[in-house]
Structures are given as structure tokens and as C-alpha cells.
Design an enzyme around this catalytic site. Sequence first.
Site, short mmCIF file in Angstrom:
data_model
loop_
_atom_site.label_atom_id
_atom_site.label_comp_id
_atom_site.label_asym_id
_atom_site.label_seq_id
_atom_site.Cartn_x
_atom_site.Cartn_y
_atom_site.Cartn_z
N ASP A 150 5.51 -5.91 1.42
CA ASP A 150 5.71 -4.10 1.01
C ASP A 150 6.64 -3.90 0.00
O ASP A 150 7.82 -3.75 0.37
CB ASP A 150 5.88 -3.57 2.54
CG ASP A 150 5.88 -2.14 2.43
OD1 ASP A 150 5.59 -1.63 1.33
OD2 ASP A 150 5.98 -1.20 3.49
N ASP A 346 2.64 0.84 -5.56
CA ASP A 346 2.71 0.36 -4.04
C ASP A 346 1.69 -0.79 -3.54
O ASP A 346 0.52 -0.63 -3.94
CB ASP A 346 2.27 1.75 -3.19
CG ASP A 346 2.80 1.27 -1.61
OD1 ASP A 346 3.70 0.27 -1.39
OD2 ASP A 346 2.17 2.09 -0.95
#
Length: 470
Positions: A150, A346
Site C-alpha cells: 500500500d 495510490d
Amino acid sequence: MATPTSPAFLLLLLLHVFLFLLCSSKKGHTVSANRTTKNHFHNVHANSLLPSSVCDQSNKVFNRASSLKVVSKYGPCSVTGDPKTFPSAAEIVLQDELRVKSLRTRLSMNSSTTGVLDEKKTTIPSTRYGGYTVAVGLGTPKKDFSLIFDTGSDLTWTQCEPCLGGCFPQKEEKFDPTKSTSYKNLSCLSEPCKSIAKESVQRCSSGTCLYGVQYGSGFTVGFLATETLTITPSDVFENFVIGCGEKNDGKFSGEAGLLGLGRSSIALPSQTSSKYKNLFSYCLPASLSSAGHLSFGGEVSNAAKFTPITTKFKEFYGLDVAGISVEGRKLAIDASLFKTAGTIIDSGTTLTYLPSTAYSALSSAFQEQMTNYTLTNGTSGFQPCYDFSKHANDPIAIPQISIFFEGGVEVDIDVSGIMLAVNGLKEVCLAFRDNRNDKDISIFGNLQQKTYEVVYDVAKGMVGFARGGC
Ligand SMILES: *[C@@H]1O[C@H](CO)[C@@H](O)[C@H](O)[C@H]1NC(C)=O
Ligand SMILES: *[C@@H]1O[C@H](CO)[C@@H](O)[C@H](O)[C@H]1NC(C)=O
Ligand SMILES: *[C@@H]1O[C@H](CO)[C@@H](O)[C@H](O)[C@H]1NC(C)=O
Ligand SMILES: *[C@@H]1O[C@H](CO)[C@@H](O)[C@H](O)[C@H]1NC(C)=O
Ligand SMILES: *[C@@H]1O[C@H](CO)[C@@H](O)[C@H](O)[C@H]1NC(C)=O
């Protein structure tokens, strides 16, 4: 050891109570055109837009020293390996919105306008977390754990026995610190403990550092510790700071935790900078049923074109979008539009979120090129959507969409990031989302990053894109 009635357990509970969510969030539209080159269509077989249930192992093998195989946690290559876990479009949207909400909360964006994210007040106690996983080793002797990587979060953590506050189900056996000779709790006086306090909840229990992190769709609470992290047999990091989560929730689809690739000192790039020089890259495969890679350090691909990481956000990798083109024609969007709130890249948000003005221009230009197909009403807020069920055996011409970043970087979105089969071939939609205003941050999601090698050269403050990354 904390027992359900001990102060440590109460602290864990308290920590959880301290964790919370909040959020924030208009419209216009113009289209004009400038054709640059010739054929700007992807000719694809309609069926290729549907997800496959067989894991395809034929992808390029990566010979780089510090490379990990990346699989989608939904696809047939994941440890859970259950194609039934492929999320519906409604689920993708829901989990994306939770994530977007939490990203914006972290940025403390304050907008009084009520946007789409606020309208849906549904609280889903446990939704899946969008993302891709890699397997890394933890402990001595080393055990492998599948972690979701992440770029939007910092702490690397795994669920830890004895799971006093409750753990979610995971495929692999949970990490047990008592079985590792290299595990050490961190004290409250340690630098990492002070550092975690700046970005998440931190408490002390008899001098031992406790942490709590809330995600868009989950949380982890536990002990901050150091442990040996093994990326590859030759890349072993001792005293790597991890979270040993004894109270976790979020149904992370059977995965064991997170690998934090964010920007803080506690994130992996910073902790491993002596070896990897704050450089990592990944490639997300076109299909959920094939593998990509996550690589650390090494040589930057010559093919990569770089754009600066903006100074707007210190928590996230911010990029400056310079424009969008559809079928080779640049949309007439005022350059300042993307600068207003900015854009972040992201790995954990699936779809790409755009300011309303940009979304409207994109949607209109796309529809102009799709007049040969039957428009259908979208569900889950997708628009436009097409019914390709009569075209199951014909090639479909899908207009090319490209995103331009500052510095002359052009990312031609793979067809798998242009249209999303929302309900089989009956409803195939433009895979972008409308921010419903021009003030919220935009997000360049993972669906649109597919097939490119995305290089994060954090030391140089650049993010690069190279075609054909996997
Ligand atoms: C870490 O701290 C917890 C809570 O105080 C304790 O139960 C555990 O034994 C500690 N582990 C080690 C290896 O010190
Ligand atoms: C189209 O692009 C060309 C080359 O970039 C430029 O010279 C021309 O002025 C543009 N035309 C319009 C209408 O924007
Ligand atoms: C957020 O915006 C509202 C309305 O504009 C204002 O009343 C409030 O004080 C702001 N809060 C912060 C933290 O800036
Ligand atoms: C629509 O289909 C016709 C006939 O097949 C073709 O000539 C035309 O180029 C198509 N238009 C677009 C925008 O794809
Ligand atoms: C789409 O929705 C509108 C309004 O809800 C309705 O009037 C129209 O018939 C629908 N069109 C199709 C193709 O279903």
C-alpha cells in the site's frame, strides 16, 4: 501478557474507541478537440473484458535481484485462490469510497460541500481492502506472509497471536512472536514509537509501545515491535519496525496484513533506504489472473518517463496531472483545474477519481466515440455504460484514453483500465469516477496503472512510468 480484563486489553479497546472516520467533498463541462496521430482505438474482443478464473503464469519472469511476485488478492493467483471472491462493481465502488474518504480525512481536507461520499451513510463493518499482495518473510526462523502492499499507508503490520482483541480470518498461520527469536517489543521511548504517534494513535502499556491505525475499511491495534524482514534470501533487514496487531478487523480477504510503502520514516522505503536507496517499482498485470512484480532498489528502467512528486502532500505521492486525451484528442480542460486540489497516485484505490469538470469532458468525449454501441443505464453510479452482449463475438473499438503528467509524461491507459464489466457484457462502463466537485483531491487508481512499471524514485522526488512493465 494482556488478558481480556487486564489494563493492556482495556487499552487496546480504548485505542480502538479513539479511532474514527470523517469526511469532506460542483460541476461544469466543456469538450474541444485536437487530433494528434492516427489510430487511437483498442480493438478488443468483448469477452476479453470479462475476468478470467484461471491463473495465467505465463507473464514475464523478473530476474531482478529484489523482486517479489505481485498478485491481485481477488484473482485466481492469490493465496485465497477463490475466484468467487472477485468483487462486484458495487463492492469495488463501496470499498474505494471508504478508502478515498479515509485518504481525504488524513489530508484533513475541509470542504463544506456535501459530495457523493457523504450521501451514502451506510456503514459496512467489514469490507474488503482493494489491492495487490506480495509474500515476505518475517521472524527467525522466517515464515512467509501475504501482505497487501500500500503506497497510501506507512506501517507494515501483520496479525499477531494471541489475537486478544480479535483477528480476521487469514489463509496462512498467524504470526506468533513467541516463536521468533528476533521479535522485540519497542519501548515508548523509542524513535519509531514517537514517530508513529505523529501519524496514528499511540499509547503506552508498562513502557511498551501500542499503536492503532484506522483504514478506510478496517483497523489494526497492537504492539509496535522490531522483527527481521526477509524480502529475498539476500535482502534481510534486522530490527525492521512492524506492527504486531492483536486486534484487527477489515476482512483483508485472507491476507495477513499490510506492507506500508508510504512516505514516513516508518514506511518500508525509508526503513530499507540503506540498501534500496528509497527506490521501488511495481507492475500490476492487465488481468487479475496473471502476476506482476514489486521490486526494490536496482537500476531504473531507461524506458521510464518521470514526473515530479509534488510538495503539496507530505503523506502521499502527489503528482501533477497536465491533461487527458480521448482517442488522441486532448480535452479542453483548464490546466489550473488539476492544480486546485491536486492528485495522488495510490496502489490501494481501484478506480481513478477526477474533478467533475474533467470527468464530464472525459465522459462526453468517450461517448462521442462510442456511438456504434448501445448505451445502457449504469448502476453504482457508473456512466456511461454499454451493452456489449450482442457483440460477444465481434471486436469492439474502444477509444484510447491517456493521462498526461507534468514533465511530458503520457500514460496510455491499458484497455483493462478504460472499461469495467460491471454486469457481464450487459453493462460495461467507463472505469472512472466523478468527484462531484472540483475541489477534492483526484486519485490515480490502480486499474489505470496496469501494465506500466510505476517507479517511485523517492530519493529524487520522482515517479516514473514505463510501458510494458509486466
Ligand atoms: C511484548 O509486550 C507484551 C505486552 O506487554 C507482552 O505480553 C509480550 O510478552 C512482550 N513480548 C516480548 C518478546 O517481550
Ligand atoms: C493542435 O495541435 C498542434 C500541434 O500540437 C498545434 O500546433 C495546433 O495549434 C493545435 N490546434 C488546436 C485547435 O488546438
Ligand atoms: C471547515 O469548514 C467549515 C465550513 O466552512 C468551518 O466552519 C470549519 O471551521 C472548518 N474546519 C476546519 C478544521 O478548518
Ligand atoms: C461505427 O461503425 C462503422 C461501420 O462498421 C465504422 O465505419 C465506423 O468507423 C464506426 N465508428 C466509430 C466511431 O467507431
Ligand atoms: C434509463 O433511465 C431513465 C431514467 O431512470 C429511463 O427513463 C430510461 O428508460 C432508462 N433507459 C434504459 C435504456 O434503460
